[in-house]
Design an enzyme around this catalytic site. Sequence first.
Site, PDB file in Angstrom:
ATOM      1  N   ASP A 145     -11.591  28.326  -6.792  1.00 56.99           N
ATOM      2  CA  ASP A 145     -11.140  27.058  -7.801  1.00 56.99           C
ATOM      3  C   ASP A 145     -11.542  25.728  -6.685  1.00 56.99           C
ATOM      4  O   ASP A 145     -10.593  24.836  -6.856  1.00 56.99           O
ATOM      5  CB  ASP A 145      -9.752  27.124  -7.968  1.00 56.99           C
ATOM      6  CG  ASP A 145      -9.368  28.064  -9.081  1.00 56.99           C
ATOM      7  OD1 ASP A 145     -10.253  28.334  -9.807  1.00 56.99           O
ATOM      8  OD2 ASP A 145      -8.265  28.731  -8.993  1.00 56.99           O
ATOM      9  N   GLY A 190     -11.199  35.098 -25.215  1.00 58.74           N
ATOM     10  CA  GLY A 190     -12.635  34.266 -25.579  1.00 58.74           C
ATOM     11  C   GLY A 190     -12.674  33.259 -26.589  1.00 58.74           C
ATOM     12  O   GLY A 190     -13.879  32.977 -27.236  1.00 58.74           O
ATOM     13  N   ASN A 210     -12.570  29.880 -25.601  1.00 56.93           N
ATOM     14  CA  ASN A 210     -13.664  29.255 -25.248  1.00 56.93           C
ATOM     15  C   ASN A 210     -15.111  29.625 -25.528  1.00 56.93           C
ATOM     16  O   ASN A 210     -15.919  28.838 -25.730  1.00 56.93           O
ATOM     17  CB  ASN A 210     -13.445  28.950 -23.537  1.00 56.93           C
ATOM     18  CG  ASN A 210     -12.191  27.885 -23.162  1.00 56.93           C
ATOM     19  OD1 ASN A 210     -12.398  26.790 -23.569  1.00 56.93           O
ATOM     20  ND2 ASN A 210     -11.426  28.433 -22.913  1.00 56.93           N
ATOM     21  N   LEU A 266     -12.081  36.105 -14.637  1.00 58.69           N
ATOM     22  CA  LEU A 266     -11.250  36.359 -13.644  1.00 58.69           C
ATOM     23  C   LEU A 266     -11.577  37.384 -12.456  1.00 58.69           C
ATOM     24  O   LEU A 266     -10.872  37.300 -11.363  1.00 58.69           O
ATOM     25  CB  LEU A 266      -9.883  37.323 -14.151  1.00 58.69           C
ATOM     26  CG  LEU A 266      -9.171  36.371 -15.208  1.00 58.69           C
ATOM     27  CD1 LEU A 266      -8.074  37.133 -15.967  1.00 58.69           C
ATOM     28  CD2 LEU A 266      -9.037  35.238 -15.103  1.00 58.69           C
ATOM     29  N   ASN A 282     -16.743  26.713 -13.858  1.00 57.67           N
ATOM     30  CA  ASN A 282     -15.853  27.145 -14.351  1.00 57.67           C
ATOM     31  C   ASN A 282     -15.068  26.281 -14.958  1.00 57.67           C
ATOM     32  O   ASN A 282     -14.949  25.132 -14.613  1.00 57.67           O
ATOM     33  CB  ASN A 282     -15.250  27.780 -13.149  1.00 57.67           C
ATOM     34  CG  ASN A 282     -13.731  28.557 -13.273  1.00 57.67           C
ATOM     35  OD1 ASN A 282     -13.464  29.378 -14.339  1.00 57.67           O
ATOM     36  ND2 ASN A 282     -12.873  28.354 -12.645  1.00 57.67           N
ATOM     37  N   HIS A 288     -10.645  25.576 -15.556  1.00 56.23           N
ATOM     38  CA  HIS A 288      -9.482  25.966 -14.965  1.00 56.23           C
ATOM     39  C   HIS A 288      -8.423  25.368 -15.540  1.00 56.23           C
ATOM     40  O   HIS A 288      -8.410  24.051 -15.901  1.00 56.23           O
ATOM     41  CB  HIS A 288      -9.358  25.796 -13.327  1.00 56.23           C
ATOM     42  CG  HIS A 288      -7.869  26.038 -12.810  1.00 56.23           C
ATOM     43  ND1 HIS A 288      -7.957  27.535 -12.576  1.00 56.23           N
ATOM     44  CD2 HIS A 288      -6.820  25.760 -12.607  1.00 56.23           C
ATOM     45  CE1 HIS A 288      -6.885  27.891 -12.065  1.00 56.23           C
ATOM     46  NE2 HIS A 288      -6.194  26.600 -11.914  1.00 56.23           N
TER      47      HIS A 288
HETATM   48  C1  GAR Z   1      -8.470  29.595 -20.448  1.00 58.79           C
HETATM   49  O1  GAR Z   1      -7.329  28.844 -20.408  1.00 58.79           O
HETATM   50  C2  GAR Z   1      -9.167  29.001 -18.991  1.00 58.79           C
HETATM   51  O2  GAR Z   1      -8.908  27.989 -18.720  1.00 58.79           O
HETATM   52  C3  GAR Z   1      -8.383  30.463 -18.075  1.00 58.79           C
HETATM   53  O3  GAR Z   1      -8.258  31.541 -18.722  1.00 58.79           O
HETATM   54  C4  GAR Z   1      -8.096  31.006 -20.266  1.00 58.79           C
HETATM   55  C5  GAR Z   1      -9.143  31.854 -21.061  1.00 58.79           C
HETATM   56  O4  GAR Z   1      -8.856  31.699 -22.374  1.00 58.79           O
HETATM   57  N1  GAR Z   1      -9.105  30.297 -16.913  1.00 58.79           N
HETATM   58  C6  GAR Z   1      -8.403  30.671 -15.680  1.00 58.79           C
HETATM   59  O5  GAR Z   1      -7.353  30.751 -15.619  1.00 58.79           O
HETATM   60  C7  GAR Z   1      -9.447  31.006 -14.631  1.00 58.79           C
HETATM   61  N2  GAR Z   1      -8.728  30.904 -13.169  1.00 58.79           N
HETATM   62  P1  GAR Z   1     -10.168  32.363 -23.333  1.00 58.79           P
HETATM   63  O6  GAR Z   1     -10.440  33.674 -23.097  1.00 58.79           O
HETATM   64  O7  GAR Z   1      -9.336  32.288 -24.911  1.00 58.79           O
HETATM   65  O8  GAR Z   1     -11.118  31.574 -23.609  1.00 58.79           O
END
Ligand code: GAR
Length: 187
Positions: A144, A12, A14, A84, A101, A103
């Site tokens: 994606d 979390g 982001n 996910l 999203n 990525h």
């Molecule tokens: C982030 O790096 C995001 O880009 C990635 O998961 C992480 C979540 O971090 N997303 C993916 O891989 C989607 N395919 P967070 O929970 O600390 O925000």
Amino acid sequence: MKKISIFVSGNGTNLQRIAEYFKNNPDVEIVNVICNNPKAYSIERAKKLGIPVRMVNRQEFNSPAFTQEMADLQLDLIVLAGFLLKVPASLIQAYPRKIVNIHPALLPNYGGKGFYGEHVHEAVVAAKEPFSGITVHYVDEIYDNGEIILQAYTKLDEKETPDSLAAKIHQLEQAYFPVAIEQVLAR
Ligand code: GAR
């Protein structure tokens, strides 16, 4: 007032950054956080941020009732921030070009099933890529695949490891994801 819902599965960081970025903006409200993982640290973060959390399992997430519940919120944007599960077609149809999203790579490379989080960085480092980065994109019915909104790049060093690359990607996400969201909301 623009209404956002943020979908999460993990740490979390982001979510936290987006919430802090918009905290003093009276025109943007994060109405809830949708989380499919009972162990996600995102839940703690959302509580501390004062944002209601709606837990959902895979079966419920894919149900017509959940799509209806989301549609009833009349959101301006759904933000997938480390989420996910694959978003069902019904929800995408309820919110066309209103789901984005992030990525952690430069799509179309290193995207698709199995490419998430650290797995992406491991593959990029193993392939000795000169660059990696982040992609913010609209969500369509293929994983994606949707139209790209923003990409930001970082260079890999000769001694790059998946962990050191993850830290660089994290910095890019913190810097650019909220700005991309703000731009999409203004469209
Ligand atoms: C982030 O790096 C995001 O880009 C990635 O998961 C992480 C979540 O971090 N997303 C993916 O891989 C989607 N395919 P967070 O929970 O600390 O925000």
